[in-house]
Design an enzyme around this catalytic site. Structure first.
Site, PDB file in Angstrom:
ATOM      1  N   ASP A 228     -13.688  -1.422  12.055  1.00 34.09           N
ATOM      2  CA  ASP A 228     -14.987  -1.850  12.550  1.00 34.09           C
ATOM      3  C   ASP A 228     -15.207  -1.051  13.842  1.00 34.09           C
ATOM      4  OD1 ASP A 228     -17.406  -3.004  13.076  1.00 34.09           O
ATOM      5  OD2 ASP A 228     -16.733  -5.073  12.798  1.00 34.09           O
ATOM      6  N   TRP A 229     -16.457  -0.965  14.252  1.00 27.31           N
ATOM      7  CA  TRP A 229     -16.807  -0.049  15.348  1.00 27.31           C
ATOM      8  C   TRP A 229     -16.145  -0.486  16.670  1.00 27.31           C
ATOM      9  CZ3 TRP A 229     -17.833   1.610  11.033  1.00 27.31           C
ATOM     10  CH2 TRP A 229     -18.632   2.709  10.772  1.00 27.31           C
TER      11      TRP A 229
END
Ligand code: BGC
Length: 757
Positions: A228-229
């Site tokens: 995930d970012w």
């Protein structure tokens, strides 16, 4: 894949490390020397959020269709429709030059307070898995990839980047992993996105057990895992843990850390090669689909409208709906003029157009006088004058339509909701209007349940219209006027009160961790087990027609777990208009070694029926429909015995029960050990064989000593007491009588048991 292997052979360590880290917020690293293109990804999951310049993070995105969000999608219970939506999304990705769309999100709705619940499907892992799988196959059938997210146990926004979800193995396997497992096995997503949070103390981005042992080895996932970012903390540890691509980029220091680790021997190069191989496979796969062109905005808008109509759930109707012609209608509530159709955060789409509910109503209500009043201000402010005006308008009309949307900022990525309430003004407005106008219909726009017990009794009808996507305004008009017969069913329970919800004393946690204390009892599994009344149960939804069920059948009264069963039932539309029904099959295990929920959804189908028409709906139940995960055996197991097959129209409305007998084909290892109780020994056939003679002797001695088991001196059932003690402990009490030590005796019995195996 010799092309990929050949490339890996000629790539430098620097190139490999660079490939495993993004080049921009939305692209992977291209390598010109090798003719390796970049891969472009975009959010997801209910529309394409393609940022024009890939170096921008949250700049406005290019116009794309905003479909209804996941809550509404799941409420359609229509796998074919969601497959079609996936195809449309892929067409938009192709036009917008996107290789992989970042979705679907299949995290479980553990609590209705979850800030991102509008982006997730259900509180039921089976339903979420089925919807996700058809979404993925739809997108990928057009040569565009998906990213199944957020893996795993990412069920809240509170401390979402750091919190540790503390969860037992069985709950993980039965509730929080199956939607991922189904999607991976059935639909083979190109990528899986790891979650921000920790799972039992280890970041998901470094969690070898999760990413390698379970996802890649056990489930056979062949794509790559993307972070995930910003979910990566230690790049080398994450590569070792099975995280292939770090996003977003660029991250020069991370690339260098990987190169240094390989050079120093801290990271074996083959581990890096494995991630490179996985990423290259997908980069080349994506390149096979040429990108560019345009998409059919009108057709996709129409599809978004269809999905919205199918997902809206008619919660209450005293017969006022569908609306008739020639009525004077007071349209109350700013959501009628300003559609509330999506949530906040990374999923926010820049729509190609937006249907305004009031305008769409007007189109269908040619012979109707419509009066609009605002009803409530933007946000959470209170304004009595608006309520007074609404009451006045409602009083002189035949019908009042109350368009009630939760203020936009309340449901968003990044934070959870504080309560399940509408705003004080909205509650006061509904109460005041319904007091003066009994023919009042409430239309709700929200991504997750709101509580209604304060005001629902005064209403004539309630329509849950969800975050309905850009075409939702038209969809509401279609449903209110009966152009479309509502067929949505709740994919999550609507509780009566927040305090009734399963996680109430275990959410949101603190001090860095959240305990999943309710275990396997999520959603309706909890309300059923505790017999807690709900506002509306899982699986519930009304129609403008009626359906009857007849002739339920099971393919066998006794069956082997590996063969499974087929359940069928005849469904008839007994009303006057065409409609769709969702047949739901739940399974109840009459007796089990470990506690199980009273019922679990294991199959469903949506059928369309003309008035008077009958269709036979047949649904298959496989091994997993009857199995549960046993942490001691570390596998899904079945047990011999009776199961009830429940055919229902919701989790709380079961129309037929068929009892069947399952024969397990499993040969499970014996679990007896030095800690096993006398009861454990006697309940295990192998243990009983070995211990039987001694047990009889002991029982006889007890009888002689205490007469019938009632220990006079201590006022207890002595035999009952002993049965709960470890055999070893019982023998310790009788040590003087034994020639061998109790340990040697028990070990001897255990040896006999394993020889018998
Ligand atoms: C979200 C993801 C999203 C990513 C890229 C993250 O903050 O959790 O769902 O795909 O950002 O926008």
């Amino acid at each position: 894949m010799t092309k990929v292997n050949d490339l890996i052979n000629i790539m430098t360590i620097e190139e490999k490390a660079a490939l495993c880290t993004g080049a921009s917020p939305w692209t992977t690293t291209s390598i010109e020397r090798l003719g390796l293109p970049e891969l472009t990804v975009s959010d997801g999951p209910h529309g394409v959020r393609r940022v024009a310049d890939v170096n921008d993070f949250i700049a406005a995105s290019l116009p794309a269709t905003c479909f209804p969000t996941a809550s509404c999608m799941a409420s359609t219970w229509d796998v074919d429709l969601i497959h079609t939506m996936g195809q449309a999304l892929a067409e938009e990705c192709i036009a917008l030059k996107v290789d992989v769309v970042l979705g679907p999100g299949v995290n479980m709705k553990r609590t209705p307070l979850g800030g991102r619940n509008f982006e997730y499907y259900s509180e039921d892992p089976y339903l979420a898995g089925q919807i996700a799988a058809c979404f993925i196959t739809g997108v990928q059938s057009k040569g565009v990839g998906t990213s199944l997210k957020h893996f795993a146990v990412n069920n809240q926004e509170f401390q979402r980047l750091t919190i540790s979800a503390e969860i037992d193995e069985r709950t993980l396997r039965e509730v929080y992993l199956p939607a991922f497992e189904t999607a991976v096995k059935k639909a083979k997503p190109w990528t899986v996105m790891c979650a921000y949070n920790k799972l039992n103390g280890t970041y998901c981005s470094e969690n070898h057990r999760l990413l390698v042992d379970i996802l890649k080895d056990e489930w056979g996932f062949e794509g790559f895992v993307v972070s995930d970012w910003g979910a990566v903390h230690d790049r080398v540890a994450s590569l070792k843990g099975g995280l292939d691509l770090e996003m977003p980029g660029p991250r020069e220091r991370r690339v260098k850390a990987v190169v240094d680790a390989v050079r120093s021997g801290a990271l074996v190069e083959s581990v890096l090669d494995e991630s490179v191989r996985r990423i290259l496979n997908i980069v080349f796969k994506a390149a096979e689909t040429s990108k560019g062109g345009s998409f059919d905005t009108a057709a996709h808008h129409a599809l978004a409208r269809r999905i919205a109509t199918e997902g809206m759930v008619l919660l209450k109707n005293n017969g006022i709906l569908p609306l008739k012609e020639h009525q004077h209608i007071a349209v109350i509530g700013r959501a009628a003029e300003e559609a509330h159709f999506q949530g906040g955060g990374s999923s926010h789409v820049n729509p190609t157009q937006v249907d305004n509910p009031f305008t769409e109503l007007r189109k269908l209500a040619a012979n109707t006088e419509l009066t609009y009043v605002e009803g409530y201000p933007a946000g959470t402010a209170f304004d009595q004058v608006l309520i007074n005006r609404a009451v006045e308008a409602a009083h002189t009309a035949d019908v009042a339509l109350l368009f009630i949307a939760l203020p936009g900022f309340i449901e968003s990525e990044g934070y959870d909701r504080a309560d399940l309430d509408l705003t004080p003004q909205q509650v006061a407005l509904i109460k005041a209007v319904t007091a003066t106008q009994p023919s009042s219909v409430v239309i709700l726009n929200n991504g997750a349940p709101v509580v209604m017990n304060e005001w629902i009794d005064g209403t004539a009808a309630v329509l849950e219209a969800w975050m309905m996507g850009q075409a939702g305004g038209g969809a509401i008009a279609d449903v209110l006027y009966g152009k479309v017969n509502p067929s949505g069913r709740l994919a999550e329970t609507f509780p009566l009160r927040l305090v009734d919800t399963p996680t109430h004393i275990n959410f949101p946690g603190g001090n860095g961790e959240v305990r999943y204390g309710e275990g396997i009892f999520i959603g309706y599994r909890y309300y059923d087990a505790k017999e807690i009344p709900t506002q509306f149960p899982f699986g519930y939804g009304m129609s403008y027609t009626t359906f009857t069920y007849k002739n339920p059948k099971v393919s066998a009264a006794t069956f082997r777990d590996v063969d499974g069963l087929t359940v069928s039932v005849d469904v008839t539309n007994t009303g006057k208009v065409a409609g769709k029904e969702v047949v739901q099959v739940y399974v109840h295990d009459q007796e089990s070694g470990l506690v199980r929920p009273p019922k679990e959804l294991k199959a469903f189908a949506k059928v369309e029926l003309q008035p008077g028409e009958t269709k036979t709906v047949a649904l298959a139940l496989d091994f997993r429909a009857f199995a549960y995960y046993h942490p001691a055996y570390k596998q899904w197991i079945t047990e011999d015995g009776e199961f009830d097959i429940l055919i229902g129209v919701s989790s709380a409305d079961i129309r037929y029960t068929q009892t069947v007998t399952l024969k397990s084909t499993l040969e499970l290892p014996c679990l007896l050990n030095r800690e096993s109780t006398l009861r454990d020994w006697m309940e295990d056939p192998r243990g009983k064989r070995v211990l039987g003679p001694l047990f009889q002797q002991m029982t006889a001695q007890m009888q002689a000593a205490f007469g019938g088991g009632e220990g006079e001196g201590v006022g207890m059932d002595t035999m009952g007491f002993l049965m709960q003690m470890p055999l070893l402990g019982v023998l310790h009490f009788q040590e003087r009588a034994q020639l061998m030590s109790p340990e040697d005796l028990v070990d001897g019995f255990l040896a006999q048991v394993s020889q018998g195996n």
